[in-house]
Write an enzyme that holds these catalytic residues in place. Structure first.
Site, PDB file in Angstrom:
ATOM      1  N   ASP A  96      20.977  39.504  -0.805  1.00  0.00           N
ATOM      2  CA  ASP A  96      22.333  39.005  -0.575  1.00  0.00           C
ATOM      3  C   ASP A  96      22.274  37.496  -0.330  1.00  0.00           C
ATOM      4  OD1 ASP A  96      21.283  38.950   1.904  1.00  0.00           O
ATOM      5  OD2 ASP A  96      22.736  40.282   2.845  1.00  0.00           O
ATOM      6  N   HIS A 144       0.478   6.797   9.134  1.00  0.00           N
ATOM      7  CA  HIS A 144      -0.773   6.324   8.524  1.00  0.00           C
ATOM      8  C   HIS A 144      -0.940   7.059   7.191  1.00  0.00           C
ATOM      9  CE1 HIS A 144      -5.086   5.737   7.836  1.00  0.00           C
ATOM     10  NE2 HIS A 144      -5.025   4.723   8.717  1.00  0.00           N
ATOM     11  N   LYS A 158       0.840  -1.204   0.000  1.00  0.00           N
ATOM     12  CA  LYS A 158       0.000   0.000   0.000  1.00  0.00           C
ATOM     13  C   LYS A 158       0.881   1.263   0.000  1.00  0.00           C
ATOM     14  CE  LYS A 158      -4.113   1.919   1.904  1.00  0.00           C
ATOM     15  NZ  LYS A 158      -5.372   1.473   1.355  1.00  0.00           N
TER      16      LYS A 158
END
Ligand code: COA
Ligand code: MG
Length: 290
Positions: A272, A225, A22
């Site tokens: 700068d 998750h 997954k």
């Protein structure tokens, strides 16, 4: 230098092939297949083989494939390396790092493996989790221990238990540690990855925590998750306006550089080097080459 962005790094237990597959399809910046605390002691061996099989059989797209090994100088870590390295992960996440010498020894060992396998030098990245009092006070030496190191990761749960602090929602007890990790990462030109957010249901809380981590200077955050990926990647992704402004600034800078000018005016403001570096950071976070 333009390191690969590691905004969200999704952990999953390495003995769970379905979570790994997954994770491989989620287009997250990095996945971390965990052989350490996410795996019960009697599942370590099958987890190692599951990782090797996943690395060899799954397509992860652009996602970086990392493996969290067990603590260095343990028999478990030895076995982890033996089984996992031949399956060629992109890098290793090392938990509870306290000893810079152990990290540089691991780096040397990876170099030997690379040489023997005829892989390019630095094929494997290293990411060190700082999550103990000893690790925290050795930050300077750990950050400088090996050029292979790409990131310092802060682990709040183990850290608070290691120092005897009480974990709170507000997190004041880890503010010093978070900022220390960011400062040492910046000084050594490393990424700084923030600790995980344990409440899976509270995505608003996660968004706020990730925004605060970004404010402190972290470049990414751990996820546990799939639902946590989008809020985290968004928090660490510069806005379109920020990206466009940074690109204009870098173009102007390159033109001035070619003509030998140091400081210059751009869109009504003095520019700068700190502002150039900030623009480069924005583009690096956006995954743009410059
Ligand atoms: N990586 C990949 N997939 C995950 C995932 C993760 N970290 N967490 C959940 N999923 C998957 C589930 O397998 C499920 O897939 P399915 O719909 O195909 O069945 C889906 O996402 C929804 O999951 P959900 O039911 O909401 O959660 P869960 O109860 O299955 O798992 C946890 C909850 C906390 C156990 C799980 O999220 C997890 O393992 N997280 C990582 C923990 C970890 O690695 N800890 C150690 C390092 S800090
Ligand atoms: Mg831990």
């Amino acid at each position: 230098m333009n390191p690969r962005p590691r905004r969200a790094m999704l952990f999953m237990p390495a003995d769970d092939f379905s979570k790994i597959s997954k994770g491989a399809a989620l287009d997250v910046d990095s996945v971390v297949m965990d052989l350490e605390d996410g795996v019960a002691p009697d599942h370590k061996d099958s987890a190692r083989h599951t990782v090797a099989q996943a690395l060899q059989s799954l397509s992860f797209g652009q996602t970086e494939r990392l493996v969290r090994i067990n603590q260095l100088n343990s028999a478990l870590a030895e076995e982890d390396l033996r089984t996992v390295l031949p399956a060629l992960p992109d890098g290793l996440v090392v938990p509870k790092v306290e000893d810079p010498n152990a990290l540089s020894a691991l780096s040397a060992r990876l170099a030997t493996f690379e040489r023997e396998a005829r892989l390019p030098f630095n094929t494997f990245s290293l990411l060190a989790i700082i999550e103990t009092g000893r690790g925290m006070i050795a930050l300077r030496e750990i950050a400088a221990s090996t050029p292979r190191l790409a990131a310092l990761i802060f682990g709040a749960e183990d850290y608070t238990s290691s120092i005897g602090a009480q974990r709170t929602r507000g997190g004041l007890e880890v503010l010093y540690a978070r900022s220390a990790v960011v400062a040492h990462a910046a000084a050594a030109n490393l990424q700084a990855i923030d600790t995980l957010f344990t409440d899976l249901q509270d995505l608003e809380g996660l968004r706020a925590d990730a925004a605060f981590a970004r404010q402190l200077g972290f470049t990414g955050k751990l996820a546990i998750h799939p639902n946590q990926i989008a809020p985290i990647q968004t928090a660490f992704m510069p806005t379109q306006d920020e990206i466009a402004a940074a690109e204009r600034l870098i173009v102007a800078f390159k033109e001035r550089q070619a003509s030998g000018v140091g400081v210059f005016a751009h869109e009504g403001k003095m520019v700068d080097m700190p502002m150039i570096r900030a623009a480069q950071n924005v583009l690096a976070r956006a995954g743009r080459l410059f």
